[in-house]
Write an enzyme that holds these catalytic residues in place. Structure first.
Site, PDB file in Angstrom:
ATOM      1  N   ARG A  70      30.436  23.550  59.867  1.00 47.15           N
ATOM      2  CA  ARG A  70      30.283  23.509  58.407  1.00 47.15           C
ATOM      3  C   ARG A  70      30.879  22.216  57.852  1.00 47.15           C
ATOM      4  NH1 ARG A  70      32.113  28.631  55.424  1.00 47.15           N
ATOM      5  NH2 ARG A  70      30.950  27.649  53.732  1.00 47.15           N
ATOM      6  N   HIS A 122      40.006  30.014  47.633  1.00 46.07           N
ATOM      7  CA  HIS A 122      39.703  30.450  49.010  1.00 46.07           C
ATOM      8  C   HIS A 122      39.982  29.347  50.022  1.00 46.07           C
ATOM      9  CE1 HIS A 122      36.763  33.821  47.522  1.00 46.07           C
ATOM     10  NE2 HIS A 122      38.029  34.107  47.310  1.00 46.07           N
ATOM     11  N   CYS A 149      51.567  20.879  65.537  1.00 47.56           N
ATOM     12  CA  CYS A 149      51.593  20.684  64.086  1.00 47.56           C
ATOM     13  C   CYS A 149      52.337  19.377  63.805  1.00 47.56           C
ATOM     14  CB  CYS A 149      52.331  21.842  63.408  1.00 47.56           C
ATOM     15  SG  CYS A 149      52.745  21.483  61.679  1.00 47.56           S
ATOM     16  N   THR A 190      28.000  32.846  41.366  1.00 48.71           N
ATOM     17  CA  THR A 190      28.677  33.781  42.266  1.00 48.71           C
ATOM     18  C   THR A 190      28.075  35.170  42.105  1.00 48.71           C
ATOM     19  OG1 THR A 190      30.825  34.706  42.927  1.00 48.71           O
ATOM     20  CG2 THR A 190      30.534  34.208  40.586  1.00 48.71           C
ATOM     21  N   ASN A 215      24.000  31.976  36.307  1.00 50.30           N
ATOM     22  CA  ASN A 215      23.671  32.305  37.692  1.00 50.30           C
ATOM     23  C   ASN A 215      22.152  32.328  37.879  1.00 50.30           C
ATOM     24  OD1 ASN A 215      25.152  33.057  40.192  1.00 50.30           O
ATOM     25  ND2 ASN A 215      23.845  34.883  40.112  1.00 50.30           N
ATOM     26  N   LEU A 216      21.721  32.185  39.144  1.00 54.35           N
ATOM     27  CA  LEU A 216      20.257  32.174  39.366  1.00 54.35           C
ATOM     28  C   LEU A 216      19.637  33.480  38.906  1.00 54.35           C
ATOM     29  CD1 LEU A 216      17.920  30.539  40.581  1.00 54.35           C
ATOM     30  CD2 LEU A 216      18.309  31.727  42.750  1.00 54.35           C
TER      31      LEU A 216
HETATM   32  N1  APR Z   1      21.845  28.218  41.041  1.00 53.89           N
HETATM   33  C1  APR Z   1      22.680  29.181  40.569  1.00 53.89           C
HETATM   34  N2  APR Z   1      23.021  30.289  41.268  1.00 53.89           N
HETATM   35  C2  APR Z   1      22.498  30.414  42.505  1.00 53.89           C
HETATM   36  C3  APR Z   1      21.616  29.453  43.070  1.00 53.89           C
HETATM   37  C4  APR Z   1      21.298  28.317  42.283  1.00 53.89           C
HETATM   38  N3  APR Z   1      20.479  27.356  42.731  1.00 53.89           N
HETATM   39  N4  APR Z   1      21.252  29.890  44.311  1.00 53.89           N
HETATM   40  C5  APR Z   1      21.879  31.067  44.511  1.00 53.89           C
HETATM   41  N5  APR Z   1      22.617  31.392  43.431  1.00 53.89           N
HETATM   42  C6  APR Z   1      23.451  32.583  43.209  1.00 53.89           C
HETATM   43  C7  APR Z   1      22.945  33.812  43.912  1.00 53.89           C
HETATM   44  O1  APR Z   1      22.016  34.503  43.088  1.00 53.89           O
HETATM   45  C8  APR Z   1      24.247  34.616  44.107  1.00 53.89           C
HETATM   46  O2  APR Z   1      24.477  35.453  42.970  1.00 53.89           O
HETATM   47  O3  APR Z   1      24.722  32.310  43.766  1.00 53.89           O
HETATM   48  C9  APR Z   1      25.337  33.539  44.163  1.00 53.89           C
HETATM   49  C10 APR Z   1      25.916  33.357  45.554  1.00 53.89           C
HETATM   50  O4  APR Z   1      26.552  34.551  45.907  1.00 53.89           O
HETATM   51  P1  APR Z   1      27.276  34.636  47.334  1.00 53.89           P
HETATM   52  O5  APR Z   1      26.353  34.123  48.384  1.00 53.89           O
HETATM   53  O6  APR Z   1      27.824  36.020  47.461  1.00 53.89           O
HETATM   54  O7  APR Z   1      28.465  33.570  47.243  1.00 53.89           O
HETATM   55  P2  APR Z   1      29.845  33.767  46.470  1.00 53.89           P
HETATM   56  O8  APR Z   1      29.690  34.673  45.296  1.00 53.89           O
HETATM   57  O9  APR Z   1      30.395  32.407  46.219  1.00 53.89           O
HETATM   58  O10 APR Z   1      30.746  34.507  47.584  1.00 53.89           O
HETATM   59  C11 APR Z   1      32.089  34.755  47.262  1.00 53.89           C
HETATM   60  O11 APR Z   1      32.478  35.526  49.527  1.00 53.89           O
HETATM   61  O12 APR Z   1      32.034  35.230  51.742  1.00 53.89           O
HETATM   62  C12 APR Z   1      32.972  35.043  50.767  1.00 53.89           C
HETATM   63  O13 APR Z   1      34.662  33.442  50.750  1.00 53.89           O
HETATM   64  C13 APR Z   1      33.299  33.588  50.595  1.00 53.89           C
HETATM   65  O14 APR Z   1      33.816  32.381  48.574  1.00 53.89           O
HETATM   66  C14 APR Z   1      32.885  33.282  49.168  1.00 53.89           C
HETATM   67  C15 APR Z   1      32.928  34.637  48.509  1.00 53.89           C
END
Ligand code: APR
Length: 251
Positions: A70, A122, A149, A190, A215-216
């Protein structure tokens, strides 16, 4: 977007009056995968194996390889901050004392967009931590799990400086203090499925803040927000920032 900015711009306040929370969705249009979308990270690897202390204990080499891959992905020349990261950095530059940017993301796109001090609750992909002395150091490519370390000299105690499931996110006191005193809370990109970040909207709303989701698509917590604007981050975030700047008193 904001019918009444309310106490948003109490310039005298030392406590941020605008708290921004970002998730993987803000980095999606920069080419980084989200976690829970159909093509997300957790559709390819089990989070129990690479994002828990037990997984690291079981197979540190596999976890090290996962984060190394990553980290290299983050260095892809195609992976650059997008208009959403840049719009937030502009807001922070204009209102340095009033804006607190909290991110769940471990990438460095907010920094590369010009955000002065994103709060990585995180952790950060580009940093390592010593499990013996808690020193945090840049993760150089030649750094191996067996290395000593540099700070305390302990052997084989280095791990990714990433918060895993079951571990306490970073800077929670500072985040909670800001949420209970802010005028506006904005959640961006998110899914609202992972706590404590998924609970921030309720904390802010109980404290009287206006709450906005960008959000999307509707997140799990969409119904908890006063306002929701759904679409790609590179569209809805700059539009939100423009509307906020246009509505802010005396700037
Ligand atoms: N623009 C805006 N939002 C978007 C886009 C975009 N182009 N593409 C996807 N999304 C939205 C999705 O609809 C979803 O609601 O982003 C969100 C991503 O959600 P997750 O994949 O669950 O990611 P996140 O919410 O950041 O996860 C939280 O979970 O796995 C752990 O530590 C990890 O920080 C992460 C935490």
């Amino acid at each position: 977007f904001l019918s009444n900015p309310g106490p948003l711009m109490s310039r005298a306040s030392a406590i941020p009056s605008l708290v921004l929370l970002t998730g993987a969705g803000i980095s999606r249009e920069s080419g980084l995968d989200t976690f829970r979308d159909a093509d997300g990270v957790w559709s390819r690897v089990r989070l129990e194996d690479v994002a828990t202390p037990e997984g690291f204990e079981r197979d540190p080499v596999k976890v090290h390889a996962f984060y190394n891959a990553r980290r290299h992905g983050l260095r892809d020349p195609e992976v650059v901050p997008n208009a959403a990261h840049l719009a937030l950095a502009r807001l922070e530059r204009l209102w340095p004392a009033e804006v607190l940017l909290v991110t769940q993301n471990i990438d460095d796109l907010h920094e590369r967009a010009g955000s002065p001090a994103p709060l990585h609750m995180h952790g950060e992909l580009l940093k390592a931590r010593c499990a013996a002395c808690d020193a945090v150091l840049p993760w150089a490519d030649d750094l191996g799990l067996e290395d000593r370390c540099p700070s305390c000299g302990a052997e084989a105690t280095l791990r990714p400086h990433v918060v895993w499931f079951g571990e306490m996110p970073l800077e929670m006191e500072r985040i909670e203090a800001a949420l209970t005193a802010c005028g506006v809370f904005v959640s961006i990109g998110t899914s609202g499925t992972v706590y404590p970040a998924a609970g921030f909207v309720s904390l802010a709303r109980r404290a009287g803040a206006r709450t906005v989701e960008l959000n999307l698509e509707p997140s799990h917590g969409a119904s908890l927000f006063h306002e929701c604007h759904h679409g790609p981050a590179t569209g809805v975030v700059p539009a939100f920032v423009e509307a906020l700047l246009a509505s802010a008193p005396g700037l």
